[in-house]
Design a protein around this motif. Structure first.
Motif, PDB file in Angstrom:
ATOM      1  N   PHE A 169       0.828  -1.201   0.000  1.00 20.86           N
ATOM      2  CA  PHE A 169       0.000   0.000   0.000  1.00 20.86           C
ATOM      3  C   PHE A 169       0.867   1.257   0.000  1.00 20.86           C
ATOM      4  CE2 PHE A 169      -4.416  -1.402   0.724  1.00 20.86           C
ATOM      5  CZ  PHE A 169      -4.180  -2.771   0.782  1.00 20.86           C
ATOM      6  N   GLY A 170       0.417   2.232  -0.827  1.00 20.59           N
ATOM      7  CA  GLY A 170       1.122   3.511  -0.891  1.00 20.59           C
ATOM      8  C   GLY A 170       0.172   4.658  -0.597  1.00 20.59           C
ATOM      9  N   MET A 171       0.737   5.836  -0.364  1.00 20.06           N
ATOM     10  CA  MET A 171      -0.077   7.015  -0.075  1.00 20.06           C
ATOM     11  C   MET A 171       0.399   8.221  -0.872  1.00 20.06           C
ATOM     12  SD  MET A 171      -0.843   6.950   4.027  1.00 20.06           S
ATOM     13  CE  MET A 171       0.773   6.451   4.645  1.00 20.06           C
ATOM     14  N   MET A 172      -0.566   9.092  -1.237  1.00 18.58           N
ATOM     15  CA  MET A 172      -0.247  10.385  -1.812  1.00 18.58           C
ATOM     16  C   MET A 172      -1.383  11.308  -1.418  1.00 18.58           C
ATOM     17  SD  MET A 172      -0.842   9.773  -5.880  1.00 18.58           S
ATOM     18  CE  MET A 172      -2.290   9.008  -6.517  1.00 18.58           C
ATOM     19  N   ILE A 173      -1.173  12.610  -1.612  1.00 18.06           N
ATOM     20  CA  ILE A 173      -2.178  13.589  -1.176  1.00 18.06           C
ATOM     21  C   ILE A 173      -2.464  14.594  -2.284  1.00 18.06           C
ATOM     22  CG2 ILE A 173      -2.758  15.389   0.510  1.00 18.06           C
ATOM     23  CD1 ILE A 173      -0.846  14.053   2.479  1.00 18.06           C
ATOM     24  N   CYS A 174      -3.702  14.652  -2.665  1.00 21.58           N
ATOM     25  CA  CYS A 174      -4.285  15.690  -3.508  1.00 21.58           C
ATOM     26  C   CYS A 174      -3.491  16.028  -4.767  1.00 21.58           C
ATOM     27  CB  CYS A 174      -4.561  16.933  -2.671  1.00 21.58           C
ATOM     28  SG  CYS A 174      -5.865  17.907  -3.407  1.00 21.58           S
ATOM     29  N   SER A 182       4.451  10.535  -9.089  1.00 27.03           N
ATOM     30  CA  SER A 182       3.952  10.007  -7.806  1.00 27.03           C
ATOM     31  C   SER A 182       3.615   8.524  -7.924  1.00 27.03           C
ATOM     32  CB  SER A 182       2.706  10.792  -7.369  1.00 27.03           C
ATOM     33  OG  SER A 182       2.961  12.185  -7.385  1.00 27.03           O
ATOM     34  N   TYR A 183       2.854   8.187  -8.960  1.00 24.54           N
ATOM     35  CA  TYR A 183       2.423   6.789  -9.145  1.00 24.54           C
ATOM     36  C   TYR A 183       3.629   5.919  -9.495  1.00 24.54           C
ATOM     37  CZ  TYR A 183      -2.127   9.102  -9.858  1.00 24.54           C
ATOM     38  OH  TYR A 183      -3.258   9.881  -9.719  1.00 24.54           O
ATOM     39  N   ARG A 184       4.486   6.410 -10.396  1.00 20.80           N
ATOM     40  CA  ARG A 184       5.596   5.597 -10.890  1.00 20.80           C
ATOM     41  C   ARG A 184       6.561   5.238  -9.767  1.00 20.80           C
ATOM     42  NH1 ARG A 184       4.780   3.130 -14.631  1.00 20.80           N
ATOM     43  NH2 ARG A 184       5.422   4.056 -16.618  1.00 20.80           N
ATOM     44  N   LEU A 185       6.852   6.203  -8.894  1.00 20.23           N
ATOM     45  CA  LEU A 185       7.786   5.909  -7.796  1.00 20.23           C
ATOM     46  C   LEU A 185       7.239   4.790  -6.908  1.00 20.23           C
ATOM     47  CD1 LEU A 185       8.900   9.542  -6.991  1.00 20.23           C
ATOM     48  CD2 LEU A 185      10.406   7.673  -7.688  1.00 20.23           C
ATOM     49  N   MET A 186       5.926   4.797  -6.685  1.00 14.67           N
ATOM     50  CA  MET A 186       5.328   3.691  -5.913  1.00 14.67           C
ATOM     51  C   MET A 186       5.215   2.448  -6.777  1.00 14.67           C
ATOM     52  SD  MET A 186       2.464   5.623  -3.546  1.00 14.67           S
ATOM     53  CE  MET A 186       2.018   7.026  -4.575  1.00 14.67           C
ATOM     54  N   GLY A 187       4.961   2.632  -8.077  1.00 15.81           N
ATOM     55  CA  GLY A 187       4.909   1.488  -8.994  1.00 15.81           C
ATOM     56  C   GLY A 187       6.225   0.740  -9.017  1.00 15.81           C
ATOM     57  N   LEU A 188       7.319   1.490  -8.923  1.00 13.43           N
ATOM     58  CA  LEU A 188       8.651   0.862  -8.915  1.00 13.43           C
ATOM     59  C   LEU A 188       8.938   0.140  -7.599  1.00 13.43           C
ATOM     60  CD1 LEU A 188      10.606   3.680 -10.764  1.00 13.43           C
ATOM     61  CD2 LEU A 188      10.275   1.327 -11.590  1.00 13.43           C
ATOM     62  N   LYS A 189       8.028   0.316  -6.632  1.00 17.12           N
ATOM     63  CA  LYS A 189       8.128  -0.448  -5.373  1.00 17.12           C
ATOM     64  C   LYS A 189       7.007  -1.480  -5.301  1.00 17.12           C
ATOM     65  CE  LYS A 189      10.433   3.230  -2.750  1.00 17.12           C
ATOM     66  NZ  LYS A 189      10.378   4.104  -1.556  1.00 17.12           N
ATOM     67  N   GLY A 190       6.342  -1.731  -6.464  1.00  9.07           N
ATOM     68  CA  GLY A 190       5.348  -2.792  -6.529  1.00  9.07           C
ATOM     69  C   GLY A 190       4.035  -2.475  -5.857  1.00  9.07           C
TER      70      GLY A 190
END
Ligand code: ING
Length: 312
Positions: A169-174, A182-190
């Motif tokens: 699970f990842g988090m981002m704000i607004c 934002s998405y890609r950096l979390m995507g690269l962590k699966g």
């Protein structure tokens, strides 16, 4: 055995300037109990869910805004959220304004913060908003301020992914949701599910022609971010007419396919519920968006070395 989790976007209607934290907490507890009755395991609350969106006003002495921030989490006021969620065995995600204790230089840091709490009531993740929109100085000609760059420092830690609820699970704000990084950096962590609270005024002062497109842009960015990274995305609004400013609702839950599987019908307190199979992420992570097979980081250099566009 699928890895399904029932998730709720717990949209909040407006929180007015004079509304107490206690009243916001009571509304959130009401939504937690409704979630429990619907078999929900994880509830996601909006950005700045405890107070009105106070960056719409500018105060010359920023310490006059200190009362909008949380100095501890949980505090005596927010502890009931943790207690009820733990009693109901529901995890939750909560957005709030954070002011830290003085650091070694005596500086107190102000962040736009979101936490992830597991079903035992333990804070398992904390995120500080990276992309801070709006302006830093008072702009008296505006119909309302959006002075987030005055009230919040950008988060220094970037984006992370936490193992919880049987997945990643990842988090981002607004405003983070508008930036593909934002998405890609979390995507690269699966990442398999991204939790995103937002407070989005419909009227965009720098370019009012965008007002009519706010709902379209909101869906566009979360659907594309979900699809291009093979992840679920839960977008949760603080909505409605808040101190004279209309805030976008349209909270939604987006599948890794980019399809919206559930969406808010109102601009008030409303639970948007979906049963999400985290294994659906594989349908994209292991085919179209097999990053290790198809990405070309050797040609992506400018994405991290440059800030602005260079028109040579
Ligand atoms: N709010 C807005 C957002 O990014 C904004 C700022 C409003 C940008 C309208 C563009 C148009 O959704 C926050 N809090 O980031």
């Amino acid at each position: 055995m699928t890895r399904e989790i029932t998730v709720a976007a717990a949209q909040l209607g407006p929180i007015q300037r004079t509304d107490s934290r206690e009243s916001a907490v009571a509304r959130m507890i009401h939504l937690l109990r409704e979630a429990s009755r619907n078999g929900v395991e994880l509830v996601v609350f909006p950005e700045l869910a405890l107070t009105t969106f106070f960056p719409r006003w500018f105060v010359e002495n920023i310490s006059e805004a200190d009362h909008w921030y949380e100095t501890e989490m949980p505090s005596s006021v927010t502890q009931p959220i943790f207690d009820v969620a733990r009693e109901l065995k529901i995890g939750f995600c909560l957005g709030y304004a954070e002011i830290t204790a003085p650091d070694t230089n005596g500086v107190r840091h102000r962040f736009n913060t979101q936490i992830l709490v597991d079903r035992e009531g333990k804070i398992v993740g904390k995120y500080h908003k990276v992309h801070i929109p709006g302006h830093e100085h008072h702009e008296p000609d505006r119909p309302f301020q959006h002075a987030e760059r005055y009230y919040f420092e950008p988060g220094p830690e970037g984006f992370d992914v936490w193992k919880a609820f049987g997945g990643r699970f990842g988090m981002m704000i607004c405003n983070d949701r508008r930036w593909p990084e934002s998405y890609r950096l979390m995507g690269l962590k699966g990442v398999e599910m991204i939790l995103c609270g937002y407070n989005t005024p419909i009227h965009y002062v720098p370019d009012p022609s965008q007002d009519i497109l706010q709902g379209f842009h909101n869906s566009l960015v979360m659907q594309s971010g979900a699809y291009q990274n093979g992840t679920w995305v839960v977008g949760v609004a603080k909505a409605g007419l808040e101190e004279g400013v209309e805030l976008l609702g349209q909270s939604c839950i987006v599948a890794p396919s980019g399809q919206i599987v559930a969406q808010a019908l109102t601009a008030d307190d409303e639970l948007v519920i979906a049963r999400c199979d985290l294994d659906w992420c594989k349908r994209y992570k292991e085919t179209l968006f097999d990053f290790d097979k198809y990405r070309r980081p050797e040609v992506y250099g400018p994405i991290t070395s440059q800030r602005g566009a260079i028109l040579d």
